[in-house]
Design a protein around this motif. Structure first.
Motif, PDB file in Angstrom:
ATOM      1  N   PRO A  88       3.398-100.842 -23.863  1.00 33.96           N
ATOM      2  CA  PRO A  88       2.154-102.408 -24.242  1.00 33.96           C
ATOM      3  C   PRO A  88       3.074-104.001 -23.792  1.00 33.96           C
ATOM      4  CG  PRO A  88       2.426-101.076 -26.532  1.00 33.96           C
ATOM      5  CD  PRO A  88       3.385-100.503 -25.525  1.00 33.96           C
ATOM      6  N   MET A  89       2.597-104.997 -23.441  1.00 32.98           N
ATOM      7  CA  MET A  89       2.943-105.700 -22.798  1.00 32.98           C
ATOM      8  C   MET A  89       2.880-106.466 -24.902  1.00 32.98           C
ATOM      9  SD  MET A  89       3.215-106.628 -19.799  1.00 32.98           S
ATOM     10  CE  MET A  89       2.919-107.993 -19.220  1.00 32.98           C
ATOM     11  N   ASP A  90       2.649-106.290 -25.300  1.00 33.91           N
ATOM     12  CA  ASP A  90       2.974-107.227 -26.266  1.00 33.91           C
ATOM     13  C   ASP A  90       4.897-107.352 -26.324  1.00 33.91           C
ATOM     14  OD1 ASP A  90       0.458-108.136 -26.972  1.00 33.91           O
ATOM     15  OD2 ASP A  90      -0.031-106.815 -28.073  1.00 33.91           O
ATOM     16  N   LEU A  91       5.036-106.181 -26.483  1.00 34.28           N
ATOM     17  CA  LEU A  91       6.542-105.630 -26.965  1.00 34.28           C
ATOM     18  C   LEU A  91       7.422-107.205 -26.129  1.00 34.28           C
ATOM     19  CD1 LEU A  91       6.957-102.521 -26.619  1.00 34.28           C
ATOM     20  CD2 LEU A  91       6.736-103.819 -28.952  1.00 34.28           C
ATOM     21  N   ASP A  92       7.163-107.465 -24.760  1.00 31.37           N
ATOM     22  CA  ASP A  92       7.994-108.468 -24.084  1.00 31.37           C
ATOM     23  C   ASP A  92       7.706-109.480 -24.974  1.00 31.37           C
ATOM     24  OD1 ASP A  92       6.910-105.334 -22.237  1.00 31.37           O
ATOM     25  OD2 ASP A  92       8.069-106.030 -20.677  1.00 31.37           O
ATOM     26  N   GLU A  93       6.658-109.412 -24.854  1.00 29.44           N
ATOM     27  CA  GLU A  93       6.012-111.139 -25.144  1.00 29.44           C
ATOM     28  C   GLU A  93       6.703-111.620 -26.468  1.00 29.44           C
ATOM     29  OE1 GLU A  93       4.380-113.348 -23.530  1.00 29.44           O
ATOM     30  OE2 GLU A  93       3.788-111.977 -22.073  1.00 29.44           O
ATOM     31  N   SER A  94       6.578-110.460 -27.667  1.00 26.07           N
ATOM     32  CA  SER A  94       7.165-111.174 -28.746  1.00 26.07           C
ATOM     33  C   SER A  94       9.119-110.757 -28.055  1.00 26.07           C
ATOM     34  CB  SER A  94       6.901-109.481 -29.220  1.00 26.07           C
ATOM     35  OG  SER A  94       5.968-109.607 -30.045  1.00 26.07           O
ATOM     36  N   ALA A  95       9.341-110.351 -28.038  1.00 24.07           N
ATOM     37  CA  ALA A  95      10.896-110.646 -27.278  1.00 24.07           C
ATOM     38  C   ALA A  95      10.908-111.545 -26.619  1.00 24.07           C
ATOM     39  CB  ALA A  95      11.254-109.330 -26.054  1.00 24.07           C
ATOM     40  N   LYS A  96      10.191-112.085 -25.748  1.00 22.49           N
ATOM     41  CA  LYS A  96      10.275-113.739 -25.172  1.00 22.49           C
ATOM     42  C   LYS A  96      10.476-114.774 -26.278  1.00 22.49           C
ATOM     43  CE  LYS A  96       8.655-111.980 -20.288  1.00 22.49           C
ATOM     44  NZ  LYS A  96       7.320-112.140 -19.586  1.00 22.49           N
ATOM     45  N   VAL A  97       9.684-114.563 -27.216  1.00 20.03           N
ATOM     46  CA  VAL A  97       9.163-115.711 -28.070  1.00 20.03           C
ATOM     47  C   VAL A  97      10.616-115.686 -29.019  1.00 20.03           C
ATOM     48  CG1 VAL A  97       8.284-115.864 -30.386  1.00 20.03           C
ATOM     49  CG2 VAL A  97       7.051-114.971 -28.610  1.00 20.03           C
TER      50      VAL A  97
END
Length: 326
Positions: free
Chosen positions: A214-223
């Motif tokens: 999931p791309m959500d993992l990338d977005e959470s890490a970027k946050v």
């Protein structure tokens, strides 16, 4: 007026319907009872008619896969060096074939073994590294020429590598005069040739697995302030371990079995790989030593089997998950 008067006769005489609440179990239907009875009465004749063909196909497939292995093991311990005079079970087993492998200085089998392990290990490692980097870029980034680049990688894989054998040989021949370490008759030169085909199918397979993360993992890490490098090394690669293991295993096996490129680039006996060196036992017109050849092939299979057992838990997940998306 009596408030406790009896209800009307129609309501009083109406039969009660059976309860159909989900808490109570209804009686099994006739069809279910009949199906259960038929399964219990599975006679041998009915079993042979409905299930025997599956077992027959399984037995034939196992025999087709195991028989060559048994024959190679038998020939490795047989006194007869010819392949036609051997038997499935040798009458007088011997270790002479293994002794022949390590006793001839003109055919240094131990040196070939070391060369193959070094070349295959380095090639597999960098194949996984290069393929994963390309797959991450194609999976997570959107840039101009992305689809064209993926299609080009796939089309290039349609042509076998030996079509460029002459061009590769001439390039390495020129490099020999400039940088001998990566020219002809060198392990680094052969590794560079193998890494030239590291992309293609490998990048597509790894990309398909990356798309399932999931791309959500990338977005959470970027946050949280993570960079693309931290996301790649700390999140994506650990989750993609199954497909990376599959690509590494396939690259390792393919490098050990490769013959055409290795036979053209490697020239002296001490630089040969197992596939090229073992061919010398059976390439002679009037002397074919199939016994030492089978013994060498049996020893060469040991690292592959060990690696396969070690990575077995990743193989099925990597092959199936990597082919879901493209």
């Amino acid at each position: 007026m009596n408030r406790h008067a009896a209800p009307s006769g129609r309501a009083k005489d109406a039969p009660r319907r059976p309860s159909t609440s989900p808490g109570r179990h209804s009686a099994p239907t006739a069809k279910a009872v009949r199906s259960t009875t038929e399964r219990r009465k599975l006679t041998p004749a009915r079993w042979l008619k409905s299930h025997s063909w599956r077992h027959l196909i399984a037995v034939l497939a196992v025999a087709f896969a195991v028989f060559p292995v048994i024959w190679v093991v038998s020939a490795a311990f047989d006194r007869d060096p010819t392949i036609s005079g051997g038997a499935v079970f040798p009458s007088s087993p011997t270790l002479n074939n293994f002794h022949t492998l390590f006793s001839n200085p003109d055919q240094p089998y131990g040196r070939w073994y070391v060369n193959s392990m070094i070349i295959a290990s380095i090639t597999a490692f960098f194949t996984v590294l290069i393929g994963a980097l390309a797959a991450y870029a194609f999976s997570r980034f959107r840039f101009k020429g992305r689809k064209a680049g993926m299609l080009t990688l796939l089309l290039v894989q349609m042509f076998p590598a030996f079509l460029a054998l002459v061009a590769i040989y001439l390039i390495l021949n020129q490099l020999t005069t400039i940088i001998p370490a990566v020219g002809l008759n060198s392990r680094p030169g052969l590794i560079l040739v193998y890494l030239g085909g590291a992309l293609g199918v490998n990048a597509w397979l790894i990309k398909g697995f990356f798309d399932t993360i999931p791309m959500d993992l990338d977005e959470s890490a970027k946050v949280d302030g993570a960079t693309h490098g931290q996301i790649y090394w700390g999140i994506i690669l650990p989750l993609a371990a199954p497909v990376l293991a599959v690509v590494g295993l396939l690259s390792f096996i393919g490098t050990i079995n490769e013959y055409i490129m290795a036979s053209a680039i490697l020239q002296t006996p001490d630089m040969l790989t197992l596939s090229v060196g073992l061919n010398g036992f059976i390439s002679s017109k009037y002397q074919e030593n199939w016994g030492p050849f089978c013994a060498g092939a049996l020893l060469a299979a040991i690292p592959v089997v060990i690696l396969f057992i070690f990575l077995q838990r990743y193989i099925v997940d990597g092959l199936t998950a990597g082919s879901v998306k493209g």
